[in-house]
Motif scaffolding. Structure first.
Motif, PDB file in Angstrom:
ATOM      1  N   ASN A 428       0.805  -1.235   0.000  1.00 12.21           N
ATOM      2  CA  ASN A 428       0.000   0.000   0.000  1.00 12.21           C
ATOM      3  C   ASN A 428       0.837   1.284   0.000  1.00 12.21           C
ATOM      4  OD1 ASN A 428      -2.408  -1.509   0.104  1.00 12.21           O
ATOM      5  ND2 ASN A 428      -2.390  -1.522   2.353  1.00 12.21           N
ATOM      6  N   ILE A 429       2.174   1.175   0.037  1.00 11.08           N
ATOM      7  CA  ILE A 429       3.038   2.366   0.071  1.00 11.08           C
ATOM      8  C   ILE A 429       3.967   2.415  -1.131  1.00 11.08           C
ATOM      9  CG2 ILE A 429       4.851   3.588   1.349  1.00 11.08           C
ATOM     10  CD1 ILE A 429       3.680   2.458   3.923  1.00 11.08           C
ATOM     11  N   GLY A 430       4.546   1.284  -1.474  1.00  9.78           N
ATOM     12  CA  GLY A 430       5.577   1.254  -2.510  1.00  9.78           C
ATOM     13  C   GLY A 430       6.955   1.390  -1.880  1.00  9.78           C
ATOM     14  N   TRP A 431       7.906   1.891  -2.674  1.00  4.53           N
ATOM     15  CA  TRP A 431       9.277   1.994  -2.155  1.00  4.53           C
ATOM     16  C   TRP A 431       9.380   3.119  -1.127  1.00  4.53           C
ATOM     17  CZ3 TRP A 431      12.726  -1.635  -2.610  1.00  4.53           C
ATOM     18  CH2 TRP A 431      12.713  -2.487  -3.714  1.00  4.53           C
ATOM     19  N   LEU A 432       9.837   2.764   0.067  1.00  4.63           N
ATOM     20  CA  LEU A 432      10.184   3.753   1.079  1.00  4.63           C
ATOM     21  C   LEU A 432      11.596   4.278   0.816  1.00  4.63           C
ATOM     22  CD1 LEU A 432       8.679   1.891   4.159  1.00  4.63           C
ATOM     23  CD2 LEU A 432       7.950   4.134   3.324  1.00  4.63           C
ATOM     24  N   ASP A 433      11.985   5.337   1.513  1.00  4.30           N
ATOM     25  CA  ASP A 433      13.336   5.896   1.334  1.00  4.30           C
ATOM     26  C   ASP A 433      14.384   4.995   1.988  1.00  4.30           C
ATOM     27  OD1 ASP A 433      12.242   8.032  -0.011  1.00  4.30           O
ATOM     28  OD2 ASP A 433      12.197   9.346   1.755  1.00  4.30           O
ATOM     29  N   TRP A 434      15.653   5.361   1.769  1.00  8.50           N
ATOM     30  CA  TRP A 434      16.772   4.540   2.227  1.00  8.50           C
ATOM     31  C   TRP A 434      17.009   4.727   3.725  1.00  8.50           C
ATOM     32  CZ3 TRP A 434      19.298   1.063  -0.865  1.00  8.50           C
ATOM     33  CH2 TRP A 434      19.065   1.169  -2.236  1.00  8.50           C
ATOM     34  N   ALA A 435      17.191   3.604   4.431  1.00  7.65           N
ATOM     35  CA  ALA A 435      17.655   3.602   5.818  1.00  7.65           C
ATOM     36  C   ALA A 435      19.155   3.286   5.811  1.00  7.65           C
ATOM     37  CB  ALA A 435      16.893   2.587   6.650  1.00  7.65           C
ATOM     38  N   LYS A 436      19.803   3.560   6.959  1.00  4.11           N
ATOM     39  CA  LYS A 436      21.261   3.448   7.002  1.00  4.11           C
ATOM     40  C   LYS A 436      21.731   2.970   8.379  1.00  4.11           C
ATOM     41  CE  LYS A 436      25.239   6.647   7.009  1.00  4.11           C
ATOM     42  NZ  LYS A 436      25.606   8.077   6.919  1.00  4.11           N
ATOM     43  N   ASN A 437      22.668   2.035   8.365  1.00  5.19           N
ATOM     44  CA  ASN A 437      23.437   1.664   9.561  1.00  5.19           C
ATOM     45  C   ASN A 437      22.572   1.409  10.796  1.00  5.19           C
ATOM     46  OD1 ASN A 437      25.685   2.030   7.981  1.00  5.19           O
ATOM     47  ND2 ASN A 437      26.268   3.996   8.866  1.00  5.19           N
ATOM     48  N   GLY A 438      21.628   0.478  10.663  1.00 12.53           N
ATOM     49  CA  GLY A 438      20.818   0.075  11.809  1.00 12.53           C
ATOM     50  C   GLY A 438      19.489   0.769  11.939  1.00 12.53           C
ATOM     51  N   GLY A 439      19.230   1.750  11.086  1.00 10.20           N
ATOM     52  CA  GLY A 439      17.938   2.415  11.133  1.00 10.20           C
ATOM     53  C   GLY A 439      16.821   1.492  10.678  1.00 10.20           C
ATOM     54  N   SER A 440      15.608   1.759  11.118  1.00 10.25           N
ATOM     55  CA  SER A 440      14.456   0.916  10.761  1.00 10.25           C
ATOM     56  C   SER A 440      13.959   1.250   9.369  1.00 10.25           C
ATOM     57  CB  SER A 440      13.320   1.115  11.767  1.00 10.25           C
ATOM     58  OG  SER A 440      13.729   0.742  13.064  1.00 10.25           O
ATOM     59  N   SER A 441      13.610   0.219   8.616  1.00  8.00           N
ATOM     60  CA  SER A 441      13.063   0.380   7.276  1.00  8.00           C
ATOM     61  C   SER A 441      11.811  -0.481   7.164  1.00  8.00           C
ATOM     62  CB  SER A 441      14.089  -0.044   6.221  1.00  8.00           C
ATOM     63  OG  SER A 441      13.556   0.071   4.920  1.00  8.00           O
ATOM     64  N   GLY A 442      10.673   0.131   6.800  1.00 10.97           N
ATOM     65  CA  GLY A 442       9.421  -0.615   6.678  1.00 10.97           C
ATOM     66  C   GLY A 442       8.324   0.099   7.445  1.00 10.97           C
ATOM     67  N   THR A 443       7.411  -0.696   8.014  1.00  8.77           N
ATOM     68  CA  THR A 443       6.278  -0.117   8.750  1.00  8.77           C
ATOM     69  C   THR A 443       6.087  -0.860  10.062  1.00  8.77           C
ATOM     70  OG1 THR A 443       4.626  -1.584   7.748  1.00  8.77           O
ATOM     71  CG2 THR A 443       5.139   0.475   6.576  1.00  8.77           C
ATOM     72  N   GLU A 444       5.339  -0.195  10.942  1.00  9.61           N
ATOM     73  CA  GLU A 444       5.013  -0.797  12.224  1.00  9.61           C
ATOM     74  C   GLU A 444       3.610  -0.347  12.621  1.00  9.61           C
ATOM     75  OE1 GLU A 444       7.310  -1.290  16.451  1.00  9.61           O
ATOM     76  OE2 GLU A 444       7.107   0.746  15.672  1.00  9.61           O
ATOM     77  N   GLY A 445       2.768  -1.350  12.981  1.00 10.31           N
ATOM     78  CA  GLY A 445       1.422  -1.030  13.436  1.00 10.31           C
ATOM     79  C   GLY A 445       0.392  -0.921  12.341  1.00 10.31           C
ATOM     80  N   TYR A 446       0.798  -1.165  11.089  1.00  9.98           N
ATOM     81  CA  TYR A 446      -0.156  -1.103   9.980  1.00  9.98           C
ATOM     82  C   TYR A 446      -0.588  -2.485   9.505  1.00  9.98           C
ATOM     83  CZ  TYR A 446       1.092   3.844   9.352  1.00  9.98           C
ATOM     84  OH  TYR A 446       1.272   5.178   9.532  1.00  9.98           O
ATOM     85  N   GLY A 447       0.211  -3.486   9.785  1.00  6.45           N
ATOM     86  CA  GLY A 447      -0.049  -4.811   9.240  1.00  6.45           C
ATOM     87  C   GLY A 447       0.290  -4.909   7.764  1.00  6.45           C
ATOM     88  N   TYR A 448       1.239  -4.071   7.292  1.00 12.16           N
ATOM     89  CA  TYR A 448       1.635  -4.095   5.879  1.00 12.16           C
ATOM     90  C   TYR A 448       2.807  -5.053   5.685  1.00 12.16           C
ATOM     91  CZ  TYR A 448      -1.078   0.243   5.265  1.00 12.16           C
ATOM     92  OH  TYR A 448      -2.075   1.189   5.222  1.00 12.16           O
ATOM     93  N   ARG A 449       2.740  -5.808   4.637  1.00 16.82           N
ATOM     94  CA  ARG A 449       3.812  -6.747   4.316  1.00 16.82           C
ATOM     95  C   ARG A 449       4.944  -6.052   3.554  1.00 16.82           C
ATOM     96  NH1 ARG A 449      -0.579  -8.054   1.006  1.00 16.82           N
ATOM     97  NH2 ARG A 449      -0.270  -7.320  -1.144  1.00 16.82           N
ATOM     98  N   LEU A 450       6.178  -6.560   3.746  1.00 15.42           N
ATOM     99  CA  LEU A 450       7.276  -6.205   2.858  1.00 15.42           C
ATOM    100  C   LEU A 450       7.206  -7.082   1.627  1.00 15.42           C
ATOM    101  CD1 LEU A 450      10.356  -5.789   5.259  1.00 15.42           C
ATOM    102  CD2 LEU A 450       8.606  -4.105   4.616  1.00 15.42           C
ATOM    103  N   GLU A 451       7.416  -6.493   0.458  1.00 14.75           N
ATOM    104  CA  GLU A 451       7.331  -7.243  -0.800  1.00 14.75           C
ATOM    105  C   GLU A 451       8.667  -7.337  -1.529  1.00 14.75           C
ATOM    106  OE1 GLU A 451       2.646  -6.084  -1.680  1.00 14.75           O
ATOM    107  OE2 GLU A 451       4.219  -5.243  -2.957  1.00 14.75           O
TER     108      GLU A 451
END
Length: 476
Positions: A428-451
């Motif tokens: 439901n979002i598409g490509w998120l921006d770049w995370a770096k060196n341990g930062g979180s990438s994705g979603t939390e609390g939405y129930g959205y899958r990584l594809e």
């Protein structure tokens, strides 16, 4: 008695060695705009004033005796603006006035010596008083003459009982600077006056200029250093890097550009002065690590640009020389299972198929560095798992649980040499921006899958591969 003997010995040594006392510089200007600069640095040599009717006896040496191998006659004129030293043959040991006892500060001894210095051979000038120089030259026809100042010319006056002579050293616009000596003045001094006012200068009675030759004034020396611009290091890879800069010098042109390059390892034992290739205004050189003992780490680079006049400019650069690290990863995809390994920013997963990522493995080829990688995933119904590392599975298998977020970081003592970037494609979002060196990438609390996911390892401090503003979304 000992005191007087000591004074006598010191005085004799000063005479023999021709020692100068401390020079005293004084400048005086009168209402006519004439500026007289005195350099009172007289050697202790025996001389006497040249009086009316005195003549300096010519020693009768052959002309060859006056030739000086140390001077090359040139059409370019070098002005004398300081006193000659006592070991200067032109003014002393081969000067007919000095040899006859009429040395400096007699103006005749100086002008004759200066002419000798300019020509490099014995000048055909009067050996009488200053007021005889002009008429002697008229009779002999030795040199052309006129009323216009030229560099290297003898300026003659017949005012007073003995007259005066000086030598033209510089002409700047209508300002003429002459060098001279005077029994009633100083051992050496210069005078600057306005052309056309010669009769009001010195003793008066302006006669004219004796032209020893047609000399070009000494060109102004280029003192402007070259310009260095846009210095940069490019094409950094496992073999080396390229140094480039823009160099220019409008006056003398660029003669050479050098790139001294070294690392701090082992006492800078790898220092090499690389000579740049120059094409147009671009100087460049390709540095290979094998020229520097294959040392890695921070390379210091200085840039030295030299122009044709010897002026120099410098600037400095540095680059972190690292081997390229290959980051490989594979994902376990809903209905497909484990995909093939991807690397260095390639996409692992699916797009437009609504398939969840269920697990991931990540590893690096550390190229001999103390470097590893660890990662953890946020899993449906589980939350954040513990950290996994170097090819271990993070996620689940055969449980039908989606990955919702991921964190990745480098490990080992060489981890600070590199950065790891990663981004995910979320439902439901598409490509998120770049995370770096341990930062979180994705979603939390939405129930959205990584594809899908992309991961890359780059030298520390490298520009991010894209935007880093929105790498993670949470509704908590």
């Amino acid at each position: 008695m000992k005191f007087y003997r000591g004074v006598f010995i010191c005085f004799v040594l000063m005479i023999v060695l021709g020692i100068y006392p401390v020079a005293v510089l004084a400048e005086e200007s009168n209402n006519s705009g004439t500026v007289v600069t005195t350099i009172d640095a007289q050697p202790f040599v025996e001389t006497r004033e040249m009086l009316p009717g005195d003549v300096a006896a010519d020693p009768g040496w052959p002309d060859e005796a006056y030739l000086n191998d140390g001077i090359n006659s040139s059409s370019v004129f070098s002005p004398r603006l300081s006193a000659p030293a006592s070991d200067n043959d032109y003014y002393f040991s081969k000067n007919i006035f000095y040899l006859a006892g009429y040395g400096m500060p007699n103006c005749t001894a100086y002008a004759w010596g200066r002419a000798y210095e300019i020509l490099g051979s014995k000048p055909n000038l009067s050996n009488g008083n200053a007021n005889e120089f002009w008429d002697y030259n008229l009779r002999s026809g030795a040199y052309p003459y006129g009323s216009t100042p030229k560099v290297g010319a003898i300026l003659c006056w017949d005012g007073s009982s003995c007259g005066h002579v000086a030598v033209v050293e510089k002409i700047e616009g209508n300002k003429v600077t002459v060098s001279e000596s005077s029994w009633s003045g100083s051992y050496f001094y210069t005078t600057t006056f306005t052309a056309g006012t010669e009769n009001a200068v010195s003793v008066g009675g302006f006669q004219g200029y004796i032209y020893l030759g047609d000399f070009e004034p000494e060109p102004d020396r280029d003192t402007t250093p070259p310009t260095i611009a846009n210095a940069q290091i490019t094409d950094l890879n496992d073999e080396g890097f390229t140094i480039t800069c823009q160099v220019s010098d409008a006056d003398s042109g660029i003669a050479s550009v050098l790139f001294p390059t070294w690392t701090d390892a082992n006492g800078q034992d790898d220092l090499v002065w690389h000579r740049a290739s120059i094409s147009g205004n671009t100087a460049s050189y390709r540095v290979s690590y094998n020229q520097h003992n294959n040392e890695l780490g921070t390379y210091s680079v200085h840039i030295y640009a030299y122009d044709g006049a010897g002026n120099t400019s410098a600037t400095a650069l540095s680059v972190s020389a690292q081997k390229s690290i290959t980051c490989s990863y594979q994902t376990h995809v809903q209905d497909y299972g484990w995909q093939r390994w991807k690397m260095n920013g390639q996409t692992s997963g699916t797009s437009g198929e609504s398939k969840r990522l269920e697990a991931i493995e990540i590893q690096v080829d550390n190229k001999g560095y103390d470097l590893g990688i660890e990662y953890r995933t946020h899993i449906q119904n589980i939350g954040w798992q513990d950290w996994k590392h170097d090819g271990e599975i993070s996620g689940t298998s055969n449980q039908g649980l989606r990955l919702e977020a991921i964190e990745v970081r480098l490990t080992g003592s060489d981890a600070s040499r590199y950065d790891v970037y990663y981004r995910v494609h979320a439902e439901n979002i598409g490509w998120l921006d770049w995370a770096k060196n341990g930062g979180s990438s994705g979603t939390e609390g939405y129930g959205y899958r990584l594809e899908a996911i992309e991961v890359m390892v780059v030298p520390a401090g490298s520009a991010a591969p894209g935007s880093t503003i929105r790498a993670f979304q949470s509704n908590r």
